[in-house]
Design an enzyme around this catalytic site. Structure first.
Site, PDB file in Angstrom:
ATOM      1  N   ARG A  47      -3.369  22.967 -20.682  1.00 23.39           N
ATOM      2  CA  ARG A  47      -2.765  21.926 -19.835  1.00 23.39           C
ATOM      3  C   ARG A  47      -3.723  20.745 -19.708  1.00 23.39           C
ATOM      4  NH1 ARG A  47      -1.276  26.748 -16.887  1.00 23.39           N
ATOM      5  NH2 ARG A  47      -2.948  26.444 -15.368  1.00 23.39           N
ATOM      6  N   LYS A 137       4.776  12.061  -4.507  1.00 22.56           N
ATOM      7  CA  LYS A 137       6.172  12.291  -4.881  1.00 22.56           C
ATOM      8  C   LYS A 137       6.685  13.577  -4.244  1.00 22.56           C
ATOM      9  CE  LYS A 137       8.100  14.575  -8.484  1.00 22.56           C
ATOM     10  NZ  LYS A 137       8.416  14.971  -9.866  1.00 22.56           N
ATOM     11  N   GLU A 178      12.313  11.143  -3.930  1.00 23.58           N
ATOM     12  CA  GLU A 178      13.083  11.518  -5.126  1.00 23.58           C
ATOM     13  C   GLU A 178      14.240  12.476  -4.810  1.00 23.58           C
ATOM     14  OE1 GLU A 178      10.866  13.488  -8.265  1.00 23.58           O
ATOM     15  OE2 GLU A 178      12.599  13.540  -9.582  1.00 23.58           O
ATOM     16  N   LYS A 220      13.076   7.193  -6.249  1.00 25.06           N
ATOM     17  CA  LYS A 220      13.194   7.741  -7.606  1.00 25.06           C
ATOM     18  C   LYS A 220      14.499   8.531  -7.681  1.00 25.06           C
ATOM     19  CE  LYS A 220      10.857  10.808 -10.879  1.00 25.06           C
ATOM     20  NZ  LYS A 220       9.589  11.106 -11.528  1.00 25.06           N
TER      21      LYS A 220
HETATM   22  P1  13P Z   1      12.353  13.963 -15.814  1.00 24.92           P
HETATM   23  O1  13P Z   1      12.290  12.520 -16.189  1.00 24.92           O
HETATM   24  O2  13P Z   1      12.029  14.909 -16.937  1.00 24.92           O
HETATM   25  O3  13P Z   1      13.615  14.315 -15.063  1.00 24.92           O
HETATM   26  O4  13P Z   1      11.152  14.220 -14.796  1.00 24.92           O
HETATM   27  C1  13P Z   1      10.967  13.320 -13.767  1.00 24.92           C
HETATM   28  C2  13P Z   1      10.452  14.036 -12.593  1.00 24.92           C
HETATM   29  O5  13P Z   1       9.435  13.678 -12.056  1.00 24.92           O
HETATM   30  C3  13P Z   1      11.224  15.164 -12.053  1.00 24.92           C
HETATM   31  O6  13P Z   1      10.731  15.509 -10.785  1.00 24.92           O
END
Ligand code: 13P
Length: 341
Positions: A47, A137, A178, A220
């Site tokens: 990772r 986030k 998000e 988001k």
């Molecule tokens: P994706 O663009 O693959 O959906 O991932 C964005 C993300 O941060 C999901 O939490």
């Protein structure tokens, strides 16, 4: 600098023209799934090596304003000892951190989920800041069917998102809020629009209740699209029109930036859809990207866990970053998909 001007400076750094955010914050179970698809074992070293490779891509800062890390990455170092957040910051890419602790089934609401992670959040943020994290986030997810998400799930997730955002601002960290309406299922684009409108309406109602400063908050969201199993795929123009219609109804102009997730769209679809929105003229907010899979998939496929593929991995990432940087301005040309390496 006071926290207020810290927050403002972070927002301004993220909402730069021609730039967006790389979501590289896959949790350990999620990155294990992605690595398994390319035959790579998800060890801490793999990772680290993979994420170092991404961040060391020369020229990436031209198209990225921010990167979201998973907690583990925040304290990992590059081969030469540079902390990975610093590797990003060196290119002008602001480091951020995923702070939610993932989702669990919502009690007494079959099919609905709730995101956890509020306990001890202020303390964790205080520890992440010295490591370089300037924004955070939190992802809430909503499963879609004829009856899902329930009213309870919409309200419970909005409450958690707003509590998280208030705690972040108190700690001088910009919250990315998000709410992801999932693409799984065979629902129509109209149904996705209906759910997205209800979700965003409730999220902003909760942000208001929690006295979250919208000028220092980024959204988001998912785009308004039909379910993956729906018979008809929507064209970019339709996705753009539906998404903007719902955002205009629900997101106050005080929010400086909307950074879409890709959510299972192909890399080219995610770019074309963002481009189509930005071609519709100036909107109250900046419209950009915060893609995970849509930025990383081609890079990961090129990598295959092997250091000899470093150049190809970085080229693949840079290409997607560049094309999305163009889409951020409504200047994407699909012909470039084949013409640049
Ligand atoms: P994706 O663009 O693959 O959906 O991932 C964005 C993300 O941060 C999901 O939490």
């Amino acid at each position: 600098m006071s926290d207020e001007s810290d927050l403002q400076a972070t927002v301004e750094a993220l909402v730069r023209k021609g730039k967006g955010i790389l979501a590289a914050d896959e949790s350990n179970p999620t990155i294990a799934k992605r690595f398994a698809a390319i035959g790579v074992e998800s060890t801490e070293e793999n990772r680290r090596a993979y994420r170092q490779l991404l961040l060391a891509t020369s020229g990436l800062g031209e198209f990225l304003s921010g990167v979201i890390f998973f907690e583990e990455t925040l304290s990992q170092r590059a081969d030469d000892g540079t902390p990975l957040p610093q590797l990003a910051a060196r290119q002008g890419i602001v480091p951020g951190i995923k702070v939610d602790a993932g989702k669990i089934p919502l009690a007494d609401a079959p099919g609905d989920e709730i995101t956890q992670g509020l306990d001890g959040l202020a303390k964790r943020l205080a520890a992440y800041k010295p490591l370089g994290a300037r924004f955070a986030k939190w992802r809430a997810v909503y499963n879609v069917s004829a009856t899902l998400p329930s009213r309870m799930a919409i309200e419970a997730n909005a409450e958690a998102l707003a509590s998280y955002a208030a705690i972040c601002q108190e700690q001088g960290v910009v919250p990315i809020v998000e709410p992801e309406v999932l693409m799984d299922g065979d629902h129509t684009i109209d149904r996705c629009a209906e759910v997205t409108e209800a979700v965003l309406h409730e999220v902003f109602h909760a942000l208001h209740r929690h006295r979250v400063v919208l000028e220092h908050t980024l959204l988001k969201p998912s785009m308004v699209v039909p379910g993956k199993a729906h018979a008809k795929r929507a064209k970019s123009g339709e996705v753009a029109a539906w998404t903007l219609r719902i955002l205009k109804r629900t997101v106050p102009p005080a929010v400086p930036g909307i950074f879409f997730l890709s959510g299972g769209q192909t890399p080219a679809e995610a770019t074309a859809n963002l481009d189509a929105m930005n071609r519709l003229g100036a909107q109250p907010w900046q419209l950009s990207f915060s893609y995970g899979r849509a930025l990383q998939d081609p890079a990961m496929k090129a990598w295959k866990g092997q250091a000899v593929n470093a150049r190809a991995t970085q080229n693949a990432l840079l290409k997607r970053a560049k094309l999305n940087g163009a889409a951020r301005e409504g200047k994407y040309d699909a012909a470039l998909e084949d013409s640049i390496a």
